[in-house]
Scaffold this motif. Structure first.
Motif, PDB file in Angstrom:
ATOM      1  N   ALA A   6       0.837  -1.212   0.000  1.00 53.82           N
ATOM      2  CA  ALA A   6       0.000   0.000   0.000  1.00 53.82           C
ATOM      3  C   ALA A   6       0.869   1.258   0.000  1.00 53.82           C
ATOM      4  CB  ALA A   6      -0.946   0.001   1.196  1.00 53.82           C
ATOM      5  N   VAL A   7       1.749   1.360  -0.978  1.00 60.66           N
ATOM      6  CA  VAL A   7       2.765   2.414  -0.992  1.00 60.66           C
ATOM      7  C   VAL A   7       2.184   3.807  -1.219  1.00 60.66           C
ATOM      8  CG1 VAL A   7       4.615   0.862  -1.707  1.00 60.66           C
ATOM      9  CG2 VAL A   7       3.187   1.963  -3.449  1.00 60.66           C
ATOM     10  N   TYR A   8       0.965   3.896  -1.741  1.00 62.56           N
ATOM     11  CA  TYR A   8       0.395   5.202  -2.046  1.00 62.56           C
ATOM     12  C   TYR A   8      -0.490   5.753  -0.924  1.00 62.56           C
ATOM     13  CZ  TYR A   8       2.025   4.031  -6.703  1.00 62.56           C
ATOM     14  OH  TYR A   8       2.818   3.682  -7.777  1.00 62.56           O
ATOM     15  N   VAL A   9      -0.611   5.031   0.153  1.00 63.48           N
ATOM     16  CA  VAL A   9      -1.460   5.462   1.266  1.00 63.48           C
ATOM     17  C   VAL A   9      -0.752   6.548   2.075  1.00 63.48           C
ATOM     18  CG1 VAL A   9      -2.541   4.748   3.430  1.00 63.48           C
ATOM     19  CG2 VAL A   9      -2.700   3.289   1.407  1.00 63.48           C
ATOM     20  N   GLN A  10      -1.489   7.608   2.390  1.00 68.83           N
ATOM     21  CA  GLN A  10      -0.988   8.696   3.217  1.00 68.83           C
ATOM     22  C   GLN A  10      -1.957   8.916   4.378  1.00 68.83           C
ATOM     23  OE1 GLN A  10       1.893  10.250   2.848  1.00 68.83           O
ATOM     24  NE2 GLN A  10       2.451   9.209   0.945  1.00 68.83           N
ATOM     25  N   PRO A  11      -1.729   8.262   5.531  1.00 71.12           N
ATOM     26  CA  PRO A  11      -2.646   8.440   6.668  1.00 71.12           C
ATOM     27  C   PRO A  11      -2.797   9.881   7.115  1.00 71.12           C
ATOM     28  CG  PRO A  11      -1.200   6.560   7.024  1.00 71.12           C
ATOM     29  CD  PRO A  11      -0.684   7.266   5.814  1.00 71.12           C
ATOM     30  N   VAL A  12      -1.702  10.654   7.067  1.00 73.65           N
ATOM     31  CA  VAL A  12      -1.770  12.058   7.497  1.00 73.65           C
ATOM     32  C   VAL A  12      -2.772  12.831   6.643  1.00 73.65           C
ATOM     33  CG1 VAL A  12      -0.463  14.197   7.731  1.00 73.65           C
ATOM     34  CG2 VAL A  12       0.581  12.034   8.406  1.00 73.65           C
ATOM     35  N   TYR A  13      -2.810  12.537   5.351  1.00 72.18           N
ATOM     36  CA  TYR A  13      -3.746  13.204   4.447  1.00 72.18           C
ATOM     37  C   TYR A  13      -5.189  12.967   4.898  1.00 72.18           C
ATOM     38  CZ  TYR A  13      -6.335  13.983   0.063  1.00 72.18           C
ATOM     39  OH  TYR A  13      -7.244  14.409  -0.889  1.00 72.18           O
ATOM     40  N   VAL A  14      -5.503  11.743   5.269  1.00 69.37           N
ATOM     41  CA  VAL A  14      -6.869  11.422   5.707  1.00 69.37           C
ATOM     42  C   VAL A  14      -7.183  12.104   7.032  1.00 69.37           C
ATOM     43  CG1 VAL A  14      -8.433   9.556   6.363  1.00 69.37           C
ATOM     44  CG2 VAL A  14      -6.806   9.218   4.486  1.00 69.37           C
ATOM     45  N   PHE A  15      -6.258  12.079   7.966  1.00 72.33           N
ATOM     46  CA  PHE A  15      -6.517  12.681   9.272  1.00 72.33           C
ATOM     47  C   PHE A  15      -6.631  14.201   9.188  1.00 72.33           C
ATOM     48  CE2 PHE A  15      -4.542   8.671  11.007  1.00 72.33           C
ATOM     49  CZ  PHE A  15      -5.711   8.206  11.606  1.00 72.33           C
ATOM     50  N   VAL A  16      -5.859  14.827   8.306  1.00 70.07           N
ATOM     51  CA  VAL A  16      -5.965  16.280   8.137  1.00 70.07           C
ATOM     52  C   VAL A  16      -7.335  16.648   7.581  1.00 70.07           C
ATOM     53  CG1 VAL A  16      -5.114  18.251   6.812  1.00 70.07           C
ATOM     54  CG2 VAL A  16      -3.494  16.722   7.948  1.00 70.07           C
ATOM     55  N   ILE A  17      -7.775  15.940   6.541  1.00 71.32           N
ATOM     56  CA  ILE A  17      -9.104  16.196   5.980  1.00 71.32           C
ATOM     57  C   ILE A  17     -10.183  15.978   7.039  1.00 71.32           C
ATOM     58  CG2 ILE A  17     -10.830  15.323   4.345  1.00 71.32           C
ATOM     59  CD1 ILE A  17      -8.649  14.885   2.348  1.00 71.32           C
ATOM     60  N   SER A  18     -10.034  14.929   7.838  1.00 72.95           N
ATOM     61  CA  SER A  18     -11.012  14.634   8.882  1.00 72.95           C
ATOM     62  C   SER A  18     -11.069  15.758   9.910  1.00 72.95           C
ATOM     63  CB  SER A  18     -10.662  13.311   9.563  1.00 72.95           C
ATOM     64  OG  SER A  18     -10.651  12.248   8.636  1.00 72.95           O
ATOM     65  N   CYS A  19      -9.910  16.239  10.337  1.00 69.61           N
ATOM     66  CA  CYS A  19      -9.868  17.323  11.326  1.00 69.61           C
ATOM     67  C   CYS A  19     -10.508  18.593  10.785  1.00 69.61           C
ATOM     68  CB  CYS A  19      -8.427  17.596  11.747  1.00 69.61           C
ATOM     69  SG  CYS A  19      -7.701  16.334  12.804  1.00 69.61           S
ATOM     70  N   VAL A  20     -10.186  18.947   9.546  1.00 73.33           N
ATOM     71  CA  VAL A  20     -10.729  20.170   8.956  1.00 73.33           C
ATOM     72  C   VAL A  20     -12.248  20.083   8.835  1.00 73.33           C
ATOM     73  CG1 VAL A  20     -10.792  21.585   6.875  1.00 73.33           C
ATOM     74  CG2 VAL A  20      -8.600  20.756   7.746  1.00 73.33           C
ATOM     75  N   LEU A  21     -12.747  18.981   8.274  1.00 72.12           N
ATOM     76  CA  LEU A  21     -14.198  18.827   8.120  1.00 72.12           C
ATOM     77  C   LEU A  21     -14.897  18.791   9.475  1.00 72.12           C
ATOM     78  CD1 LEU A  21     -14.499  16.165   5.258  1.00 72.12           C
ATOM     79  CD2 LEU A  21     -15.039  18.598   5.133  1.00 72.12           C
ATOM     80  N   GLY A  22     -14.335  18.051  10.431  1.00 68.37           N
ATOM     81  CA  GLY A  22     -14.961  17.934  11.744  1.00 68.37           C
ATOM     82  C   GLY A  22     -15.007  19.255  12.485  1.00 68.37           C
ATOM     83  N   ILE A  23     -13.896  19.991  12.484  1.00 70.17           N
ATOM     84  CA  ILE A  23     -13.842  21.266  13.205  1.00 70.17           C
ATOM     85  C   ILE A  23     -14.803  22.279  12.598  1.00 70.17           C
ATOM     86  CG2 ILE A  23     -12.375  23.262  13.698  1.00 70.17           C
ATOM     87  CD1 ILE A  23     -10.043  21.257  14.046  1.00 70.17           C
ATOM     88  N   PHE A  24     -14.757  22.427  11.274  1.00 72.52           N
ATOM     89  CA  PHE A  24     -15.646  23.400  10.636  1.00 72.52           C
ATOM     90  C   PHE A  24     -17.115  22.974  10.766  1.00 72.52           C
ATOM     91  CE2 PHE A  24     -11.799  25.044   8.677  1.00 72.52           C
ATOM     92  CZ  PHE A  24     -12.061  26.401   8.636  1.00 72.52           C
ATOM     93  N   GLY A  25     -17.378  21.684  10.677  1.00 72.77           N
ATOM     94  CA  GLY A  25     -18.743  21.218  10.854  1.00 72.77           C
ATOM     95  C   GLY A  25     -19.283  21.553  12.238  1.00 72.77           C
ATOM     96  N   MET A  26     -18.481  21.334  13.274  1.00 65.38           N
ATOM     97  CA  MET A  26     -18.905  21.644  14.639  1.00 65.38           C
ATOM     98  C   MET A  26     -19.077  23.151  14.828  1.00 65.38           C
ATOM     99  SD  MET A  26     -19.499  18.958  16.390  1.00 65.38           S
ATOM    100  CE  MET A  26     -19.556  19.683  18.021  1.00 65.38           C
ATOM    101  N   LEU A  27     -18.171  23.952  14.276  1.00 57.70           N
ATOM    102  CA  LEU A  27     -18.291  25.407  14.399  1.00 57.70           C
ATOM    103  C   LEU A  27     -19.567  25.916  13.727  1.00 57.70           C
ATOM    104  CD1 LEU A  27     -14.600  26.556  13.784  1.00 57.70           C
ATOM    105  CD2 LEU A  27     -15.837  26.532  15.962  1.00 57.70           C
ATOM    106  N   PHE A  28     -19.864  25.393  12.545  1.00 56.32           N
ATOM    107  CA  PHE A  28     -21.088  25.802  11.841  1.00 56.32           C
ATOM    108  C   PHE A  28     -22.334  25.397  12.634  1.00 56.32           C
ATOM    109  CE2 PHE A  28     -18.599  25.455   7.631  1.00 56.32           C
ATOM    110  CZ  PHE A  28     -18.167  26.761   7.758  1.00 56.32           C
ATOM    111  N   LEU A  29     -22.312  24.197  13.213  1.00 53.88           N
ATOM    112  CA  LEU A  29     -23.459  23.745  13.997  1.00 53.88           C
ATOM    113  C   LEU A  29     -23.640  24.600  15.245  1.00 53.88           C
ATOM    114  CD1 LEU A  29     -23.198  19.853  13.706  1.00 53.88           C
ATOM    115  CD2 LEU A  29     -25.088  21.277  12.910  1.00 53.88           C
ATOM    116  N   LEU A  30     -22.565  24.899  15.927  1.00 53.68           N
ATOM    117  CA  LEU A  30     -22.651  25.725  17.135  1.00 53.68           C
ATOM    118  C   LEU A  30     -23.213  27.113  16.820  1.00 53.68           C
ATOM    119  CD1 LEU A  30     -19.270  24.782  18.842  1.00 53.68           C
ATOM    120  CD2 LEU A  30     -21.555  24.308  19.748  1.00 53.68           C
ATOM    121  N   LYS A  31     -22.805  27.658  15.690  1.00 49.91           N
ATOM    122  CA  LYS A  31     -23.260  29.000  15.327  1.00 49.91           C
ATOM    123  C   LYS A  31     -24.711  29.013  14.873  1.00 49.91           C
ATOM    124  CE  LYS A  31     -22.104  32.929  12.345  1.00 49.91           C
ATOM    125  NZ  LYS A  31     -21.184  33.447  11.298  1.00 49.91           N
ATOM    126  N   ASN A  32     -25.169  27.970  14.211  1.00 47.33           N
ATOM    127  CA  ASN A  32     -26.499  27.984  13.580  1.00 47.33           C
ATOM    128  C   ASN A  32     -27.498  27.044  14.248  1.00 47.33           C
ATOM    129  OD1 ASN A  32     -26.024  29.619  10.865  1.00 47.33           O
ATOM    130  ND2 ASN A  32     -24.259  28.275  11.130  1.00 47.33           N
TER     131      ASN A  32
END
Length: 265
Positions: free
Chosen positions: A232-258
């Motif tokens: 699995a030489v093309y797998v980048q776990p950091v890439y997945v975790f970064v996307i997850s953090c960005v989506l999760g944080i912004f999703g929670m911020l939007f929910l808290l505001k609205n």
């Protein structure tokens, strides 16, 4: 000697635990307790899909991209994908599903999100375990499992699933048409997530575009756990975790505001 003081009225210990437990029991009853078979259909659906794919591909190919057993190969791709799509879809409907209860101060949207995530993730992980163990026993396979790689893949899967679920919960609650848009956007994901093949078989000129899909990284990482000879030489776990953090944080911020606006609609 002073007597112990009672806790202030209206305050309860383990408030979040009680709320999540109650919502989880409600979810179990409404989702799995209303139809004959209940949890049985949750197992039979992926098993039937895996069996169908195995029969079709075994007629045109001599062996799968990894290993020698089609059912085992497809199970390691289909089951994680079903967890991702199924749990994130459930989380996207958390506020609509629990809207009557969210009017009570004791419950919040985070309780609803957490309850749906925990129940459906545990359910899908158990389905994954039962189906894959069943395939191993039925075909008398002797796989060597790389547990650290497998656990890393599952962590990536759960992180992305939770973050997509949170973001879609906001978008679906705020813009009802988003559910239909997401369904259309998600249709090609079964092909683009590396379920039927591995990234190494994708032509080089398309591979970089293919690996922009974080689910493809997850599928390959989980298969690395089930197939010890797969790099699995093309797998980048950091890439997945970064996307997850960005989506999760912004999703929670939007929910808290609205959140209040969404409830009053």
């Amino acid at each position: 000697m002073t007597s112990p003081t009672a806790p202030p009225p209206g305050r309860r210990r383990f408030k979040t635990f009680r709320a999540v437990s109650a919502l989880t029991l409600r979810e179990m009853e409404s989702t799995y307790g209303q139809s004959p078979g209940g949890y049985l259909w949750t197992i039979l659906e992926p098993a039937a899909g895996i069996a169908l794919l195995s029969i079709v591909f075994s007629l045109v190919l001599r062996s799968p991209a990894l290993g020698t057993n089609f059912a085992y190969f497809f199970a390691t791709g289909i089951l994680p994908f079903m967890l991702y799509t199924g749990v994130s879809a459930k989380m996207a409907q958390s506020i609509q599903f629990s809207r009557p209860l969210l009017a009570y101060p004791a419950l919040t949207f985070t309780d609803a999100l957490l309850a749906r995530f925990l129940l459906n993730s545990v359910t899908q992980l158990l389905v994954m375990l039962l189906v894959i163990v069943g395939i191993i026993l039925f075909y008398n396979l002797r796989p060597i499992i790389d547990w650290p790689s497998l656990f890393l893949g599952l962590a990536m899967l759960l992180a992305l699933t939770a973050s997509v679920g949170v973001m879609n919960c906001y978008l679906t609650s705020r813009f009802p048409i988003w559910g239909q848009i997401w369904a259309v956007l998600n249709r090609p994901m079964f092909i683009l997530s590396g379920i039927l093949f591995i990234p190494e078989n994708v032509p080089a000129r398309f591979r970089d575009w293919f690996m922009l899909n974080p689910v493809a990284h997850i599928t390959s990482q989980i298969r690395k756990g089930f197939f010890v000879t797969y790099d699995a030489v093309y797998v980048q776990p950091v890439y997945v975790f970064v996307i997850s953090c960005v989506l999760g944080i912004f999703g929670m911020l939007f929910l808290l505001k609205n959140y209040q606006f969404i409830l009053q609609r």
